[in-house]
Design an enzyme around this catalytic site. Structure first.
Site, PDB file in Angstrom:
ATOM      1  CD  GLU A 218      -3.176  -0.666   0.170  1.00  0.00           C
ATOM      2  OE1 GLU A 218      -3.027   0.307  -0.610  1.00  0.00           O
ATOM      3  OE2 GLU A 218      -4.211  -1.363   0.219  1.00  0.00           O
TER       4      GLU A 218
ATOM      5  CD  GLU B 151      -3.659  -7.239   2.358  1.00  0.00           C
ATOM      6  OE1 GLU B 151      -4.732  -6.689   2.699  1.00  0.00           O
ATOM      7  OE2 GLU B 151      -2.558  -6.686   2.458  1.00  0.00           O
TER       8      GLU B 151
END
Ligand code: IPT
Length: 972
Positions: free
Chosen positions: A417, A493
């Site tokens: 991220e 994820e």
């Protein structure tokens, strides 16, 4: 206030005075652990430091004593928390976003210890001070001389102390700052915690020693040969006694070997030696490649059954013992996990040694996340600002150099991220050059220009399917489309394991099996990061964001793992184990055959033993071993039912055949007999009980009604059965919202349920009419909330036949019910004494519409306490699925049996749904003097909306006119 000497804190530089990065090596060179008690003082900021604390003569005798390694905020949290408290934010930075500046209120730990240099410490060579991990920035002195400073919390740092260490006593002083410029690069979704949290040691570097080693151990699956070449200082010899290898550093040898895979973690002990130093290595031969658009190891596509693992210990934060690391891997392997993404930083180096040994695929992720810039359109995001380039490259180099010799590490991940940018591209280019043997992973750049696998987080099933079919939307930059369309896909994820759930794992797994390109993924995440606390009366609870008074926090979003904070498996892990089982067993009663498929990538089934057992109505009848040849990976066997199954007498109840695959012998991670996979088939059904046609008549009685041995009040509500006091069943549509009900990227379902015009949590029951007579008792009601126009018609039809009190509930939604219901069923309550529950149906654990693979049919028994799932944040839990009958008994006394016609979902609690909903922690829940029993026709699935897709359409509980039937009998 002068801050001279502190410029490093807000400098983007990764450090000064440090030695170059190198492999983590097990060496016979002299070493001295500096772990243990250090003197410690916590300063409020740079203005508050102890001047001269680094001087050997400084008197720190009045300072506290703190353990190294540890995190200072984790101390005495039940007491006076002398060093501040943990603080949790996910994406948002807890300080003003003004890079590279950090707040003046910058908790700064000052550490000192005196150590005695061992008398036999070599007089030649170098003496190095090594830190495995310090959060976040620090400066180091030996005997008053500053050696340098460092950043990169979860990466090693070494300083050369040779010129300043002396015989006898030495003083080492370390100043650690909670906030630094590097904090902008370390915005991972976890607690903000500080300190020297991994080991510290003094290590000797002999002259002519082995500074670094890079072992290249490839495997050619076509020839079965391994190739070994070890880069090490000139003159070093490399030996692998088991293989008869004795070669010079840099020399290449090729010979027949057994390969390393996560399923067959074959390691060879090796030694690299010069005259002055020997280092031991464990070599695993394997080759990782992107080929034909697939991620292959040793020539084969692999399927990742992975988890994202943060380092967490409920008592010590990110300081983990080796036992805890091993425990993680044991629990993973026992639950069929075969891969770990080290989200979002390199783990303690010892964890990777264990991964090599026990066998899991590792995506080693760099210590990097700049997620907080997201809120400002990624303006000034370090990933694309040149001044941060050195810091990015430094982090990548320190990870790759440290971990490059681990066969378990099959990919390097740039971080998490951190959006896109030139510094990420530079990290990738550097790593590819330094280690061309491992593909690069990074999720944040969807165009995938500088990565080798297309990685995404939380795409829904439909998008995953499109990617599998290569019909996904094109890249933003058309030039990159061809590259991306031809690389393998992984979900770094997916299936957010927050609270009850995640639902929908099965459907993902089917896609991974269906589409070659979809090579599996990593559940978010392994463990709940709850902080262990105690109430004054000694009851344990786990804290999450906000519990320490943080002004800015993200609540219980930090509690989203497959294991609870104490590492006990949650139902989510049990479900995952079943969904990803590497051997699939299908029992087909029609053809009387058993199919066993080996879904592993490398190992045959020779390590497994197959057993079978038949139960009749839950009673064991017959069992035996199933003889199967070892199945090669990808192969299947179809065998007829064992002879014993044919010899059984007529069944009395439902008869089921269960076939299990268990470990034939002990493995390093589980004992012989441990179950790997199972399958079940129904050999004989049993007639579901049903109300007969000739009911006893109901009659009006004093302030109520009577029907056989059942008593009802004036509103037609059951109050007693066979003398057993009962608060009779009433329509119940409510559940304590789960994390997945409460959160969503769109509109959380729980908001709809609690909407003023809906109000499922505050329904009122209005009786419209009661009819008592020869057909039994009919109670017509309308159930609706204050303020709501919509309502649910509910008619309760009571009959009494064959000694059983039967209830059919007819529901009919009136008005716009355009949303799924939490549950559809009835709730009753009994005196608390009814604490012993036996049932025949799905079990032993909780199961919901989309989390039901792990539930097998059988007869189970539990206390009421044992039926509760201890989610850290209380919410709906504990429902057992497909229950044919259940018996609630009081010790040595009466019992209530409930029959499904044919099935229901059973929940029994010592508190109400409303209590669960109101509770913020487990310790808020107090047992009442009754047990509450939910008997449901159906429940809404769990989904994964807390982060990701909601409940799939087939698992939604949409309101419609329907009816369900239950039977009740009181007795022994
Ligand atoms: C994603 C993060 O990568 C991970 O660290 C964690 O925060 C997870 O979400 C949720 O628990 S980022 C999210 C915005 C998709």
């Amino acid at each position: 206030m002068s801050q001279t000497g502190f410029t490093y804190v807000e400098s983007v530089s990764p450090g000064s005075g440090r030695r170059g990065p190198r492999a983590a090596l097990a060496s016979d060179a002299a070493a001295l652990s500096l772990d243990g008690d250090w003197r410690f003082r916590l300063a409020a900021g740079l203005h508050d430091v102890a001047e001269g604390f680094e001087d050997p003569g400084f008197d720190a005798g009045a300072w506290d004593v703190l353990a190294v390694p540890s995190m200072w905020q984790m101390h005495d949290l039940d007491g006076d928390a002398p060093y501040g408290k943990p603080a949790y934010t996910n994406v948002v930075y807890p300080f003003p976003v003004d890079p590279p500046r950090v707040p003046d209120a910058n908790p700064t730990g000052e550490y000192r210890r005196v150590f005695t240099l061992p008398a036999d410490w070599p007089a030649t060579g170098r003496t190095v001070l090594r830190f495995e991990g310090v959060d976040s920035a620090f400066a180091v002195w030996v005997n008053g001389v500053r050696l340098g400073d460092g950043k990169g919390s979860r990466l090693p740092t070494e300083f050369d102390a040779t010129d300043h260490v002396r015989a006898g006593e030495n003083t080492v002083a370390v100043r650690v700052h909670q906030w630094s410029a590097a904090s902008y690069l370390e915005d991972q979704d976890m607690w903000w915690l500080s300190g020297i949290f991994r080991p510290v040691s003094l290590v000797h570097r002999p002259e002519g020693g082995i500074e670094d080693v890079f072992a290249h151990a490839d495997y050619d699956h076509r020839t079965g040969r391994g190739t070994l070449r070890v880069e090490a200082p000139e003159g070093a010899r490399v030996s692998v006694p088991e293989l008869g290898i004795d070669i010079a550093a840099g020399e290449t040898v090729s010979l027949a070997v057994e390969p390393w895979t996560a399923e067959t973690p074959r390691l060879y002990d090796a030694e690299v030696a010069t005259e002055s130093e020997r280092v031991s290595l464990r070599i695993g031969f394997r080759t990782v490649k992107i080929e034909d658009g697939l991620l292959k190891v040793n020539g084969k596509r692999i399927l990742l059954r992975g988890v994202n693992r943060h380092e967490w210990d409920p008592d010590h934060g990110r300081t983990l013992s080796v036992e805890t690391m091993r425990r993680d891997l044991e629990v993973m392997k026992r639950h069929n996990v075969n891969a770990v993404r080290t989200s979002h930083y390199p783990p303690d180096r010892r964890f990777l040694d264990l991964c090599d040994e026990i066998g899991v695929w590792v995506v080693d992720e760099c210590d990097l996340e700049t997620h907080g810039f997201f809120f400002y359109d990624w303006r000034d995001n370090p990933s694309d600002v040149p001044m941060w380039r050195e810091a990015y490259l430094d982090r990548m180099a320190r990870m790759v150099e440290r971990d490059k010799n681990h066969p378990s590490v099959i990919m390097w991940s740039l971080g998490n991220e951190s959006h896109t940018g030139q510094n990420l591209a530079a990290m990738s280019a550097w790593a590819k050059d330094r280690d061309p043997s491992r593909p690069i992973h990074y999720e944040g750049d969807w165009d995938s220009g500088y990565v080798d696998v297309y990685s995404r987080m939380y795409p829904d099933h439909a998008e995953t399917d499109r990617i599998g079919q290569k019909t996904e939307a094109p890249t933003k930059d058309p030039a990159l489309d061809e590259h991306r369309r031809n690389i393998p896909f992984i979900l770094c994820e997916y299936a957010h394991a927050m609270g009850n759930g995640p639902g929908g794992m099965t459907e993902y797994q089917r896609l991974f099996e269906q589409h070659e390109r979809c090579q599996g993924g990593f559940i978010w995440e392994w463990i709940d990061h709850g902080v262990r606390m105690r109430t004054e009366d000694g009851r344990e609870w786990f804290a999450y964001g906000g519990d320490f008074g943080e002004p800015l926090h993200d609540g219980n979003f930090v509690v989203d793992g497959l294991v609870f904070p104490d590492r006990e498996p949650s139902p989510g892990l049990i479900e995952f184990k079943k969904v990803v089982e590497p051997v699939r067993i299908t029992v087909d009663a029609g053809s009387r055959r058993i199919t066993v498929e080996n879904l592993r990538d490398f190992a045959d089934t020779g390590d497994l033993e197959f057993t079978w057992a038949v139960e009749d109505g839950g009673e064991p009848e017959h069992e035996g071993r199933l003889d199967l040849p070892a199945l090669a990976p990808g192969n299947a066997a179809i065998v007829p039912f064992p002879a014993g199954v044919g010899e059984l007498a007529d069944p009395r109840g439902e008869r089921w055949l269960t076939v299990r695959a268990v470990l034939a012998k002990d493995e390093p991670w589980a004992a012989a007999g441990h179950e790997i996979a199972w399958g079940q088939g129904q050999l004989a059904a049993a007639a579901a009980p049903a109300p007969g046609s000739a009911t006893l008549a109901a009659s009006a009685a004093d302030r109520g009604y009577l029907l056989g041995d059942a008593e009802f009040d004036a509103y037609g509500r059951l109050t007693a059965l066979g003398g057993l006091e009962i608060e009779g069943p009433r329509l119940d549509l409510w559940r304590a919202p789960t994390d997945n009900d409460l959160r969503s990227w769109h509109a959380p379902l729980a908001d709809k349920w609690r909407d003023n015009a809906v109000g499922l949590h505050r329904l009122e029951h209005k009786v419209l009419g009661i009819d008592a007579g020869d057909d039994g008792l009919a109670v017509t009601t309308r159930v609706a909330a204050g303020g709501a126009e919509i309502g649910m018609g509910a008619v309760y039809r009571w009959t009494h036949t064959g000694g059983v009190l039967w209830l059919t509930v007819e529901v009919d939604p009136e008005g716009e019910w355009d949303f799924p219901l939490p549950r559809l069923g009835v709730r009753a309550s009994l005196p608390k004494a009814f604490g012993d529950v036996t049932w025949f149906g799905g079990g032993p654990g909780e199961a919901y519409a989309d989390t039901r693979d792990a539930a097998r049919v059988g007869r189970f028994r539990s206390t009421v306490a044992g039926l509760q799932t201890p989610y850290v944040f209380p919410q709906e839990n504990g429902s057992r699925i497909d229950v044919r009958w259940a018996r609630l008994a009081a010790a040595g006394g009466p019992a209530l049996t409930v029959y499904g016609a044919p099935q229901f979902a059973l929940t029994v609690r010592p508190w109400t749904s409303e209590d669960l909903e109101a509770a913020r922690h487990r310790t808020d829940l107090a047992e009442r003097d009754r047990v509450y029993v939910n008997l449901d026709a159906d429940l809404q699935g769990m989904g994964s909306a807390a982060c990701g897709p909601g409940v799939l359409p087939e698992h939604r509980l949409l309101p419609r006119a329907t009816a369900f039937t239950l039977g009740f009998r009181a007795g022994e």
